[in-house]
Write a protein that holds these residues in place. Sequence first.
Motif, PDB file in Angstrom:
ATOM      1  N   ARG A  32     120.995 -73.688  72.574  1.00  0.00           N
ATOM      2  CA  ARG A  32     119.934 -72.551  72.653  1.00  0.00           C
ATOM      3  C   ARG A  32     118.715 -73.365  71.701  1.00  0.00           C
ATOM      4  O   ARG A  32     117.693 -73.155  72.281  1.00  0.00           O
ATOM      5  N   THR A  38     118.307 -71.583  76.666  1.00  0.00           N
ATOM      6  CA  THR A  38     118.554 -70.129  76.211  1.00  0.00           C
ATOM      7  C   THR A  38     119.052 -69.327  77.231  1.00  0.00           C
ATOM      8  O   THR A  38     119.243 -68.249  76.950  1.00  0.00           O
ATOM      9  N   THR A  40     122.303 -69.365  78.110  1.00  0.00           N
ATOM     10  CA  THR A  40     123.491 -69.075  77.573  1.00  0.00           C
ATOM     11  C   THR A  40     123.294 -68.036  76.414  1.00  0.00           C
ATOM     12  O   THR A  40     122.422 -68.291  75.454  1.00  0.00           O
ATOM     13  N   HIS A  41     123.801 -66.959  76.642  1.00  0.00           N
ATOM     14  CA  HIS A  41     123.473 -65.961  75.506  1.00  0.00           C
ATOM     15  C   HIS A  41     124.521 -66.172  74.312  1.00  0.00           C
ATOM     16  O   HIS A  41     125.716 -66.824  74.722  1.00  0.00           O
ATOM     17  N   GLY A  43     126.545 -63.272  71.858  1.00  0.00           N
ATOM     18  CA  GLY A  43     126.863 -62.097  71.555  1.00  0.00           C
ATOM     19  C   GLY A  43     127.550 -61.862  70.223  1.00  0.00           C
ATOM     20  O   GLY A  43     126.795 -61.423  69.140  1.00  0.00           O
ATOM     21  N   ALA A  51     129.712 -63.954  76.505  1.00  0.00           N
ATOM     22  CA  ALA A  51     128.296 -64.297  76.801  1.00  0.00           C
ATOM     23  C   ALA A  51     127.991 -65.728  76.653  1.00  0.00           C
ATOM     24  O   ALA A  51     127.188 -66.112  77.402  1.00  0.00           O
ATOM     25  N   CYS A  52     128.646 -66.164  75.708  1.00  0.00           N
ATOM     26  CA  CYS A  52     128.410 -67.676  75.758  1.00  0.00           C
ATOM     27  C   CYS A  52     129.026 -68.691  76.473  1.00  0.00           C
ATOM     28  O   CYS A  52     129.048 -70.028  76.482  1.00  0.00           O
ATOM     29  N   THR A  78     125.653 -75.394  82.010  1.00  0.00           N
ATOM     30  CA  THR A  78     125.325 -73.883  81.663  1.00  0.00           C
ATOM     31  C   THR A  78     124.651 -73.242  82.753  1.00  0.00           C
ATOM     32  O   THR A  78     124.597 -73.802  83.956  1.00  0.00           O
ATOM     33  N   TYR A 106     122.634 -59.217  79.535  1.00  0.00           N
ATOM     34  CA  TYR A 106     122.988 -59.892  78.484  1.00  0.00           C
ATOM     35  C   TYR A 106     124.253 -60.472  78.686  1.00  0.00           C
ATOM     36  O   TYR A 106     124.455 -61.734  78.349  1.00  0.00           O
ATOM     37  N   CYS A 107     125.316 -59.970  79.528  1.00  0.00           N
ATOM     38  CA  CYS A 107     126.386 -60.630  79.915  1.00  0.00           C
ATOM     39  C   CYS A 107     126.237 -61.695  81.018  1.00  0.00           C
ATOM     40  O   CYS A 107     127.289 -62.313  81.268  1.00  0.00           O
TER      41      CYS A 107
END
Lengths: 163, 292
Positions: A32, A38, A40-41, A43, A51-52, A78, A106-107
Amino acid sequence: MNEKLYPVTVEVNGKPRSTQVPARLSLVDWLREELRLTGTHVGCEHGICGACSIMLDGEPVRSCLMFAVQADGHKITTVEGLGGTDGKLSVLQDSFCEAHGLQCGYCTPGMLIASQALLNTTPDPSEAQIRDAIGGNLCRCTGYRQIVDAVKLAATRLAAQKK
Amino acid sequence: MKSAAFEYARASSVAEVCDWLRDGDDDIKLIAGGQSLVPMMAMRLTRPARLIDINEIDALKFVAVEKDAVRTGACTRQCVIANDNSLAKAVPLIRQALEWVGHVQTRNRGTIGGSLAHADPAAELPLVAQILNAQLVLRSFAGTRTVAANDFFEGPLATATRADECLEEIRWPVWNETRTGSAFTEVSRRHGDFALVAAAAQVSLDAGGKCTRASFGLAGGGYIPMTFPKLAARLLGTILDDEVVQSVVNDAAAEFDPGGDLHANAEYRRQLAAVLATRMLRAACEDARKRR
Ligand code: FES
Ligand code: FES
């Protein structure tokens, strides 16, 4: 603080990327913050929310539970790598839009990686298999129903494409 | 939620690991799948000065099914173990337990040895190791020694592994009796979480349905995963009728010291332990009856 740096070379979405990283830099932070991927989140940062999720050598894993230095020599996909290079959405991504498989989003990157990994090995998954595959991913919006529908829709579309 | 700084080294062989561990330095940690260690480092519950990565050591990744034991390399991924059909045939309890371990993403990375070395009292694989009394091969620069699971687990996150040792291999005993059955279950808040209580059993029956071999255990919240060889001995020669199972299980639940926390109090856990252990002994028995 002067931390020692370690060289890493990782193939990310088909492109080799080389840098120097401190050992404690997590893989998700590297993706990120340094590569600016970015999609890939992040949490929870401790392996709970999913989330990642990314694919490491083709298998879904949590990128907050790996240090970037550990990825040296490996291949990563990703969420940015799921669609076409022309910026077009993948069948799965499009099905998420179609079936309202996301609200806040987000997810979503984690859900896409988890369900794409499922479809790669199981082209015609049952509802139970879908729920199991996304079982490690939390969604606070959708109630999961539409996500399951989206994965089913993608499976049907992919099967039709093959014909 | 970021780890403290540490030095990193990637090991290419077990010999290299042993060399680095030679001084028995407590500040060095081995990292396998990292599915428990990395969160602990992120929360700064542990801050190793040096991390030795054993993920790239191919010699630690294997499954070898032999007549009396299945040998697994310590760094074999849980997903590989779960998908191995010949392993599942020889020691079905391992796959039965793995169905309860984490999620796809964590099993792809998590290793069989890592789960044992970490020794969470509520984890599934340590319970299986206890029930089967798996043999753990530990290597140091001075050589190897084998520790039985029943001597390996010493407390929550504490094992018999010395600071100069690396877990190399786990040997899972195969019960060669034809009519052998097993079962694993647990109750947790969410599927994939650590167990509030986990229970498992393995039994062998003779042609007349009498029990010739039995082992069972409980885990969750307590000190270490527990197995009850003395109580299991009372099952031998019986047809595992309700009465004997009930009395054995009640004694086990009384010995089981689960402790209570925010998620479930001790009383509830003890009650759950008795219920689940009864069910698993019955299920293992059913499973054994089906095999001939
Ligand atoms: S950020 Fe990795 S699992 Fe939540
Ligand atoms: S869409 Fe909001 S968390 Fe899943």
